[in-house]
Write a protein that holds these residues in place. Structure first.
Motif, PDB file in Angstrom:
ATOM      1  N   HIS A 259    -112.557   6.000 -71.906  1.00  0.00           N
ATOM      2  CA  HIS A 259    -111.293   5.462 -72.128  1.00  0.00           C
ATOM      3  C   HIS A 259    -111.264   4.928 -73.527  1.00  0.00           C
ATOM      4  CE1 HIS A 259    -109.443   7.007 -68.983  1.00  0.00           C
ATOM      5  NE2 HIS A 259    -110.430   6.439 -67.930  1.00  0.00           N
ATOM      6  N   VAL A 260    -112.288   4.193 -74.060  1.00  0.00           N
ATOM      7  CA  VAL A 260    -112.483   3.521 -75.659  1.00  0.00           C
ATOM      8  C   VAL A 260    -112.204   4.701 -76.546  1.00  0.00           C
ATOM      9  CG1 VAL A 260    -113.778   2.463 -76.968  1.00  0.00           C
ATOM     10  CG2 VAL A 260    -113.862   1.563 -74.762  1.00  0.00           C
ATOM     11  N   ASP A 261    -113.140   5.794 -76.300  1.00  0.00           N
ATOM     12  CA  ASP A 261    -113.086   6.880 -77.239  1.00  0.00           C
ATOM     13  C   ASP A 261    -111.594   7.678 -77.189  1.00  0.00           C
ATOM     14  OD1 ASP A 261    -115.750   6.644 -78.215  1.00  0.00           O
ATOM     15  OD2 ASP A 261    -116.358   7.826 -76.399  1.00  0.00           O
ATOM     16  N   LEU A 262    -111.085   7.919 -76.066  1.00  0.00           N
ATOM     17  CA  LEU A 262    -109.836   8.432 -75.845  1.00  0.00           C
ATOM     18  C   LEU A 262    -108.653   7.812 -76.535  1.00  0.00           C
ATOM     19  CD1 LEU A 262    -109.832   9.634 -72.137  1.00  0.00           C
ATOM     20  CD2 LEU A 262    -109.771  11.228 -74.173  1.00  0.00           C
ATOM     21  N   ASN A 263    -108.763   6.330 -76.605  1.00  0.00           N
ATOM     22  CA  ASN A 263    -107.758   5.615 -77.228  1.00  0.00           C
ATOM     23  C   ASN A 263    -107.898   5.832 -78.846  1.00  0.00           C
ATOM     24  OD1 ASN A 263    -105.763   3.640 -75.610  1.00  0.00           O
ATOM     25  ND2 ASN A 263    -107.640   3.904 -74.396  1.00  0.00           N
ATOM     26  N   PHE A 264    -109.069   5.904 -79.084  1.00  0.00           N
ATOM     27  CA  PHE A 264    -109.190   5.951 -80.539  1.00  0.00           C
ATOM     28  C   PHE A 264    -108.799   7.408 -81.236  1.00  0.00           C
ATOM     29  CE2 PHE A 264    -112.004   2.269 -80.725  1.00  0.00           C
ATOM     30  CZ  PHE A 264    -111.753   1.744 -81.956  1.00  0.00           C
ATOM     31  N   ALA A 278    -101.912  14.634 -79.403  1.00  0.00           N
ATOM     32  CA  ALA A 278    -102.096  13.205 -78.840  1.00  0.00           C
ATOM     33  C   ALA A 278    -101.312  12.925 -77.383  1.00  0.00           C
ATOM     34  CB  ALA A 278    -100.855  12.446 -80.063  1.00  0.00           C
ATOM     35  N   ALA A 279    -100.500  14.006 -77.146  1.00  0.00           N
ATOM     36  CA  ALA A 279     -99.813  13.806 -75.669  1.00  0.00           C
ATOM     37  C   ALA A 279    -101.045  14.091 -74.671  1.00  0.00           C
ATOM     38  CB  ALA A 279     -98.756  14.557 -75.520  1.00  0.00           C
ATOM     39  N   ALA A 280    -101.767  15.392 -75.329  1.00  0.00           N
ATOM     40  CA  ALA A 280    -102.752  15.765 -74.075  1.00  0.00           C
ATOM     41  C   ALA A 280    -103.918  14.351 -73.867  1.00  0.00           C
ATOM     42  CB  ALA A 280    -103.630  16.867 -74.706  1.00  0.00           C
ATOM     43  N   LEU A 281    -104.273  13.810 -74.954  1.00  0.00           N
ATOM     44  CA  LEU A 281    -104.885  12.565 -74.732  1.00  0.00           C
ATOM     45  C   LEU A 281    -104.496  11.383 -73.909  1.00  0.00           C
ATOM     46  CD1 LEU A 281    -105.994  12.879 -78.527  1.00  0.00           C
ATOM     47  CD2 LEU A 281    -107.590  13.052 -76.670  1.00  0.00           C
ATOM     48  N   PHE A 282    -103.024  11.069 -74.221  1.00  0.00           N
ATOM     49  CA  PHE A 282    -102.162  10.029 -73.685  1.00  0.00           C
ATOM     50  C   PHE A 282    -102.355  10.296 -71.986  1.00  0.00           C
ATOM     51  CE2 PHE A 282    -100.384   8.897 -77.712  1.00  0.00           C
ATOM     52  CZ  PHE A 282    -100.836   7.613 -77.697  1.00  0.00           C
ATOM     53  N   HIS A 283    -102.104  11.690 -71.691  1.00  0.00           N
ATOM     54  CA  HIS A 283    -102.195  12.092 -70.266  1.00  0.00           C
ATOM     55  C   HIS A 283    -103.360  11.739 -69.592  1.00  0.00           C
ATOM     56  CE1 HIS A 283     -98.409  14.148 -69.463  1.00  0.00           C
ATOM     57  NE2 HIS A 283     -98.627  14.669 -70.487  1.00  0.00           N
ATOM     58  N   ARG A 284    -104.507  11.951 -70.453  1.00  0.00           N
ATOM     59  CA  ARG A 284    -106.226  11.588 -69.966  1.00  0.00           C
ATOM     60  C   ARG A 284    -106.184  10.041 -69.799  1.00  0.00           C
ATOM     61  NH1 ARG A 284    -106.500  16.006 -68.310  1.00  0.00           N
ATOM     62  NH2 ARG A 284    -108.208  17.406 -68.716  1.00  0.00           N
ATOM     63  N   ILE A 285    -105.678   9.318 -70.778  1.00  0.00           N
ATOM     64  CA  ILE A 285    -105.880   8.010 -70.844  1.00  0.00           C
ATOM     65  C   ILE A 285    -105.197   7.151 -69.505  1.00  0.00           C
ATOM     66  CG2 ILE A 285    -105.098   5.820 -71.946  1.00  0.00           C
ATOM     67  CD1 ILE A 285    -105.362   7.303 -74.706  1.00  0.00           C
ATOM     68  N   GLY A 286    -104.048   7.839 -69.219  1.00  0.00           N
ATOM     69  CA  GLY A 286    -103.167   7.205 -68.195  1.00  0.00           C
ATOM     70  C   GLY A 286    -103.103   5.505 -68.203  1.00  0.00           C
ATOM     71  N   PRO A 287    -103.262   4.802 -67.377  1.00  0.00           N
ATOM     72  CA  PRO A 287    -102.928   3.135 -67.581  1.00  0.00           C
ATOM     73  C   PRO A 287    -104.212   2.635 -68.305  1.00  0.00           C
ATOM     74  CG  PRO A 287    -103.783   3.799 -65.375  1.00  0.00           C
ATOM     75  CD  PRO A 287    -103.602   5.046 -66.283  1.00  0.00           C
ATOM     76  N   HIS A 288    -105.131   3.255 -68.795  1.00  0.00           N
ATOM     77  CA  HIS A 288    -106.359   2.712 -69.242  1.00  0.00           C
ATOM     78  C   HIS A 288    -106.441   2.627 -70.898  1.00  0.00           C
ATOM     79  CE1 HIS A 288    -107.575   2.959 -65.267  1.00  0.00           C
ATOM     80  NE2 HIS A 288    -107.494   4.020 -65.284  1.00  0.00           N
TER      81      HIS A 288
END
Length: 316
Positions: A259-264, A278-288
Motif C-alpha cells: 500500500h505504500v507503493d500504491l499510494n506513491f 489513478a482511479a484503478a489504484l485508489f480502488h486497490r488502496i481502499g482505506p489504506h
C-alpha cells in the motif's frame, strides 16, 4: 545537503493520526492491541510466525515500535527471555523511535540496535533501525554503510530502499530538475537489479516524489504537486508508465508494504493527469492511505488524499 523534513506541526500531526501504519495486516493490529495492554506473548507469536520474511518482519517491528508502551513491554519481555532476538529487536527499534521523537539519547538507540544485531546476526531489522536513525541524524557515510549492512542480509529490502531514496533526494537541492540526479540513478539501478516481481520496480516513482518534496521545500517547485508540472515531462511519463505497467503485470498483493507503493503510484498518476489509472489504484488502496507522499511538501495528507481520490473517482 538539506536537513531532514521538519517535525509535523499540530495540524499535520492530527491528520497523520488518521492513517494506520499497520495497513491491512490484521494479525499485526491484534498483536499491537495486546502489546498496548502489556501482553507481549502475542507479539512473540507474531514475530516467530513471521520468521525470515524480512520485509514483513521489518514492517511489523517498526509498526509495533510506534506503540507508546512498546519500549516498556519489550524491556519486560527481554528480562524474561534474555536471549530472544525478537524481544531485542523490538526494544531496539522502539528506542530508535523514541530517539527520533527527541525522547531518548541517540547513542542509547545505537547501542540497543547493536545488541539486537549481536543476538540475531542474520536479521536485517536491527540494521534497519540504525538506518532509520541515521537517515535523520547521521552522516552520508553512515547512511550508505548501514544500507549496505541491510542489503548484505537481504538485498531487496523494501523499507531500506525507501529510506535511501529519501536521503539521496536531499542531495544538491539547488540542482533543481536535473534528470541525471543521483537519486534517479540509484532508483533505476535498484529496480533493474531486483527480481522481475519485486516491488522495487516502483522505486523510480518514489524517487520522483521525494525529489519533488525537496525542490518544493526549497522554493524551486510550486507547493501544489499538480501545478508544478513535475510529473508531466517526458522522463517522468516514461517512469510512471513503466511502474504502472509493472503493477498491471505483477501486482504483489502479498507484500506487506504494497500500500505504500500504491499510494506513491496513485499520487503520481493523479499528478500526471491520468485519472482512470489513478482511479484503478485508489480502488486497490481502499482505506489504506499513507501520509507520504500526500503530505509533500507540507500539506494535510488526509485532505490531499481525499481530494485526489474523489477527483479520480469522479465524486468531487
Amino acid at each position: 545537503m538539506p536537513p531532514p523534513p521538519p517535525p509535523l506541526g499540530r495540524g499535520r500531526k492530527r491528520a497523520a493520526q488518521a492513517f494506520d501504519a499497520a495497513l491491512d495486516d490484521v494479525e499485526l493490529v491484534t498483536a499491537r492491541a495486546a502489546l498496548a495492554q502489556g501482553r507481549w506473548a502475542g507479539v512473540r507469536s507474531l514475530l516467530a510466525a513471521t520468521g525470515d520474511d524480512w520485509d514483513r518482519r521489518g514492517h511489523r517491528v517498526t509498526v509495533l515500535a510506534l506503540e507508546p508502551t512498546a519500549l516498556t513491554w519489550a524491556r519486560d519481555w527481554l528480562l524474561a527471555e534474555p536471549e530472544s532476538g525478537c524481544a531485542s529487536v523490538l526494544l531496539a527499534v522502539a528506542t530508535v523511535q523514541r530517539a527520533l521523537d527527541g525522547k531518548e539519547r541517540p547513542e542509547r538507540a545505537r547501542e540497543a540496535c547493536r545488541d539486537a544485531a549481536a543476538l540475531a546476526p542474520a536479521d536485517p531489522t536491527p540494521w534497519l533501525g540504525l538506518l532509520m536513525l541515521e537517515r535523520s541524524m547521521g552522516s552520508e557515510e553512515d547512511v550508505v554503510r548501514l544500507f549496505d549492512e541491510v542489503r548484505h542480509r537481504y538485498p531487496d529490502h523494501h523499507h531500506a530502499h525507501h529510506l535511501m531514496v529519501a536521503r539521496l533526494a536531499e542531495r544538491r537541492a539547488d540542482a533543481g530538475q536535473d534528470p541525471l540526479h543521483e537519486v534517479y540513478d540509484f532508483a533505476n539501478w535498484a529496480a533493474e537489479q531486483a527480481p522481475a516481481d519485486s516491488p522495487l520496480a516502483i522505486l523510480p516513482v518514489v524517487a520522483h516524489a521525494e525529489r519533488f518534496r525537496v525542490l518544493a521545500a526549497a522554493g524551486l517547485e510550486p507547493a501544489d504537486p499538480v501545478a508544478s508540472g513535475h510529473w508531466v515531462g517526458r522522463r517522468a511519463r516514461q517512469v510512471m508508465k513503466a511502474a504502472f505497467d509493472w503493477w498491471l503485470e505483477w501486482e504483489r498483493d502479498d507484500h506487506p508494504r504494497r500500500h505504500v507503493d500504491l499510494n506513491f503510484l496513485a499520487h503520481a498518476k493523479f499528478c500526471e493527469g491520468r485519472g482512470a489509472e489513478a482511479a484503478a489504484l485508489f480502488h486497490r488502496i481502499g482505506p489504506h492511505a499513507t501520509p507520504a507522499p500526500w503530505s509533500y511538501p507540507d500539506r494535510d495528507p488526509h485532505q490531499a488524499f481525499r481530494a485526489a481520490r474523489d477527483s479520480a473517482l469522479g465524486t468531487a
